[in-house]
Design an enzyme around this catalytic site. Sequence first.
Site, PDB file in Angstrom:
ATOM      1  N   SER A 156       0.835  -1.220  -0.117  1.00 11.77           N
ATOM      2  CA  SER A 156      -0.086   0.190   0.091  1.00 11.77           C
ATOM      3  C   SER A 156       0.872   1.247   0.061  1.00 11.77           C
ATOM      4  O   SER A 156       1.789   1.295  -0.898  1.00 11.77           O
ATOM      5  CB  SER A 156      -1.032   0.057   1.258  1.00 11.77           C
ATOM      6  OG  SER A 156      -1.858   1.047   1.123  1.00 11.77           O
ATOM      7  N   GLU A 217      -9.091  -5.473  -5.903  1.00 11.77           N
ATOM      8  CA  GLU A 217      -8.500  -4.246  -6.167  1.00 11.77           C
ATOM      9  C   GLU A 217      -8.660  -3.805  -7.591  1.00 11.77           C
ATOM     10  O   GLU A 217      -8.298  -2.571  -8.150  1.00 11.77           O
ATOM     11  CB  GLU A 217      -7.041  -4.141  -5.802  1.00 11.77           C
ATOM     12  CG  GLU A 217      -6.932  -4.277  -4.428  1.00 11.77           C
ATOM     13  CD  GLU A 217      -5.431  -4.182  -3.817  1.00 11.77           C
ATOM     14  OE1 GLU A 217      -5.079  -3.129  -3.317  1.00 11.77           O
ATOM     15  OE2 GLU A 217      -4.491  -5.183  -3.850  1.00 11.77           O
ATOM     16  N   HIS A 274      -7.526  -5.439  -0.874  1.00 13.59           N
ATOM     17  CA  HIS A 274      -6.472  -4.604  -0.384  1.00 13.59           C
ATOM     18  C   HIS A 274      -5.833  -5.141   0.836  1.00 13.59           C
ATOM     19  O   HIS A 274      -4.400  -5.181   0.896  1.00 13.59           O
ATOM     20  CB  HIS A 274      -6.644  -3.097  -0.240  1.00 13.59           C
ATOM     21  CG  HIS A 274      -5.525  -2.212  -0.260  1.00 13.59           C
ATOM     22  ND1 HIS A 274      -4.635  -1.972  -1.231  1.00 13.59           N
ATOM     23  CD2 HIS A 274      -5.224  -1.091   1.121  1.00 13.59           C
ATOM     24  CE1 HIS A 274      -3.873  -1.171  -0.635  1.00 13.59           C
ATOM     25  NE2 HIS A 274      -4.339  -0.768   0.525  1.00 13.59           N
TER      26      HIS A 274
END
Length: 299
Positions: A156, A217, A274
């Site tokens: 991330s 995602e 995610h």
Amino acid sequence: MTAFPNSSLVTIGDTTFHDVVSNQNGQTYRIFVYRPGGEPPKDGWPILYMTDGNAVIGTAVDAMRAQACYPTGTNVCYGVIVTIGYPVDGAYDPLRRSWDLGPPPGQSYPPFYENSPEVRTGGSEEFLTFVEDQIKPMIEADIPIDRNRQAIFGHSFGGLFVLYSLFTRPAAFTTWIAASASIYWENCAINEFLPRFEAAPATRPGAELFLSCGEYETDKLAPFQRGAADEADRLTQKKITRNNDYSVELMNRLNRLPDSPIRTEFEIYAGENHMSLLPVAVNRAIQTAFAIVKPHLIS
């Protein structure tokens, strides 16, 4: 009263942590270090550095220990794992990681919680200098390290930091692993550093970049999100984040560079979103950083 009178706290095998004050900002970081037993290889241990140290250290060490003991079946050798986190009990320190992992110049945002500081981004250069000038020398003074087998992993915002590090200090590592990198962040501000890399891609021999994201995602919703009250909002946000699209665009752009300074791959992890992707990506990072034989070199 516990039902187990002889209970003890669980520790992570062969792992220590060290609180280190940064010369850059005076903040304290918690550095987790896994060191294999036995004699190091002739050239020193391969090493994997990881952001979000509190959240990944347990998964990383267990993935290493479960696989490296059976190298002919897993293609994983033992190596050193260093994860960089914070002196907190939880998996993350959201405020500090926003600053440390966000590329400059950064912006300011409302506080995460009432009566807490505003959120700032833009500290990647400061954090990278801390890793390069303090953490690496500290590790190398204590453990024999193969400097030609240094890898870095981030998820991330951590993946965004990996890309910033690659674009600004391309010789710092050989293997770069960016899972669910937030390339979209602040109008794709990370791309401002890409031309600098393209103009002088002074990577190490054998440099490789691994990009990834979860199946959910992409433009697909996870099954549990379909029909939920926030379904429309999630679909709108997906048009902004576009994790798979931005990763594929970056992969293609890097793989077209003259003389192939870095080999770039992209992978989608089936059934993951995610956050659920994190342990899967950590395991893949172990397999990548400590591969005995590089899969792409097998004929």
